[in-house]
Design an enzyme around this catalytic site. Structure first.
Site, PDB file in Angstrom:
ATOM      1  N   ASP A  44      -8.788  13.130  -0.978  1.00  0.00           N
ATOM      2  CA  ASP A  44      -7.322  12.076  -2.232  1.00  0.00           C
ATOM      3  C   ASP A  44      -6.158  13.685  -1.160  1.00  0.00           C
ATOM      4  O   ASP A  44      -5.648  14.680  -2.564  1.00  0.00           O
ATOM      5  CB  ASP A  44      -7.612  12.318  -3.538  1.00  0.00           C
ATOM      6  N   ILE A  45      -5.018  12.893  -1.483  1.00  0.00           N
ATOM      7  CA  ILE A  45      -3.681  13.607  -0.772  1.00  0.00           C
ATOM      8  C   ILE A  45      -2.867  13.951  -2.535  1.00  0.00           C
ATOM      9  O   ILE A  45      -1.983  14.478  -2.507  1.00  0.00           O
ATOM     10  CB  ILE A  45      -2.758  12.526  -0.598  1.00  0.00           C
ATOM     11  N   GLY A  91      -2.575   1.204  -1.925  1.00  0.00           N
ATOM     12  CA  GLY A  91      -3.024   2.364  -1.518  1.00  0.00           C
ATOM     13  C   GLY A  91      -2.375   4.102  -2.057  1.00  0.00           C
ATOM     14  O   GLY A  91      -2.080   4.173  -3.183  1.00  0.00           O
ATOM     15  N   VAL A  92      -1.831   4.934  -0.276  1.00  0.00           N
ATOM     16  CA  VAL A  92      -1.147   6.455  -0.980  1.00  0.00           C
ATOM     17  C   VAL A  92      -0.470   5.657  -2.441  1.00  0.00           C
ATOM     18  O   VAL A  92       0.030   6.885  -2.697  1.00  0.00           O
ATOM     19  CB  VAL A  92      -1.254   6.954   0.207  1.00  0.00           C
ATOM     20  N   ASP A  93       0.348   4.451  -1.868  1.00  0.00           N
ATOM     21  CA  ASP A  93       2.014   4.554  -2.723  1.00  0.00           C
ATOM     22  C   ASP A  93       1.441   4.873  -4.341  1.00  0.00           C
ATOM     23  O   ASP A  93       1.842   5.219  -5.294  1.00  0.00           O
ATOM     24  CB  ASP A  93       2.606   3.064  -2.192  1.00  0.00           C
ATOM     25  N   SER A 129       0.380   4.301   7.346  1.00  0.00           N
ATOM     26  CA  SER A 129       0.956   2.345   8.284  1.00  0.00           C
ATOM     27  C   SER A 129      -0.615   2.026   8.837  1.00  0.00           C
ATOM     28  O   SER A 129      -1.118   0.879   8.942  1.00  0.00           O
ATOM     29  CB  SER A 129       1.898   2.479   9.823  1.00  0.00           C
ATOM     30  N   GLY A 167      -3.533   1.623   6.579  1.00  0.00           N
ATOM     31  CA  GLY A 167      -3.925   0.923   4.852  1.00  0.00           C
ATOM     32  C   GLY A 167      -4.117  -0.837   5.423  1.00  0.00           C
ATOM     33  O   GLY A 167      -3.912  -1.164   6.139  1.00  0.00           O
TER      34      GLY A 167
END
Length: 169
Positions: free
Chosen positions: A10-11, A32-34, A122, A124
């Site tokens: 997990d970033i 997502g990540v954002d 990009s 996801g």
């Protein structure tokens, strides 16, 4: 020379000078990540993103560009937001994806960051094929002059990790 490492995880849990956010152009959070970065980083990130929208990026951050904010509650000094392209079979967009990595490294250099953590940008909801995304990411980081000493690709699942491992191994 920049060292490239791969991390399965997990970033939002990694420690780095800068964590790269696969943002949407609004800079106001998303999925997502954002979404994960905004949730874990807390309201300070959103506040700075709102200021950026009110000043330099009224129409949003263009695809392939990057901008930095505080990292809030994350174990980093900065979040570098970059907007990846949506994959298209009809349009040639690999240069836009490569630009996300180059621009993020440029911003990292301006900040004085020595360690940078990237997600697989990009891959996801923007549907970039993982093997091609890994090729573009690794080749771009390797070919971009930078003072960043270590780039970590923080990959959420085995499929992403394996694709990046094939490019770095």
């Amino acid at each position: 020379m920049t060292t490239i490492t791969l991390v399965r995880g997990d970033i939002t849990r990694v420690s780095a000078d800068a964590i790269v956010n696969a943002a949407n152009s609004s800079l106001l959070g998303g999925g997502g990540v954002d979404g994960a970065i905004h949730r874990r980083g807390g309201p300070a990130i959103l506040e700075e993103c709102r200021r950026l929208r009110a000043s330099r990026y009224g129409r949003g951050l263009p695809t392939g560009r990057a901008v930095a904010t505080t990292a809030g509650n994350l174990d980093a000094r900065w979040v570098i937001h970059t907007v990846g392209p949506v994959h298209s079979a009809e349009e040639d967009r690999p240069e836009l994806l490569a630009s996300c990595y180059r621009e993020s490294l440029r911003v990292a250099d301006e900040l004085g960051a020595r360690t940078v953590a990237f997600p697989a940008i990009s891959t996801g909801v923007y549907r970039w094929p993982m093997d091609d995304a890994a090729r573009i990411a690794v080749d771009t980081v390797r070919s971009t002059p930078t003072r960043v000493e270590e780039v970590s690709f923080v990959l959420f699942d085995d499929r992403a990790y394996d694709a990046f491992a094939r490019r770095t191994g």
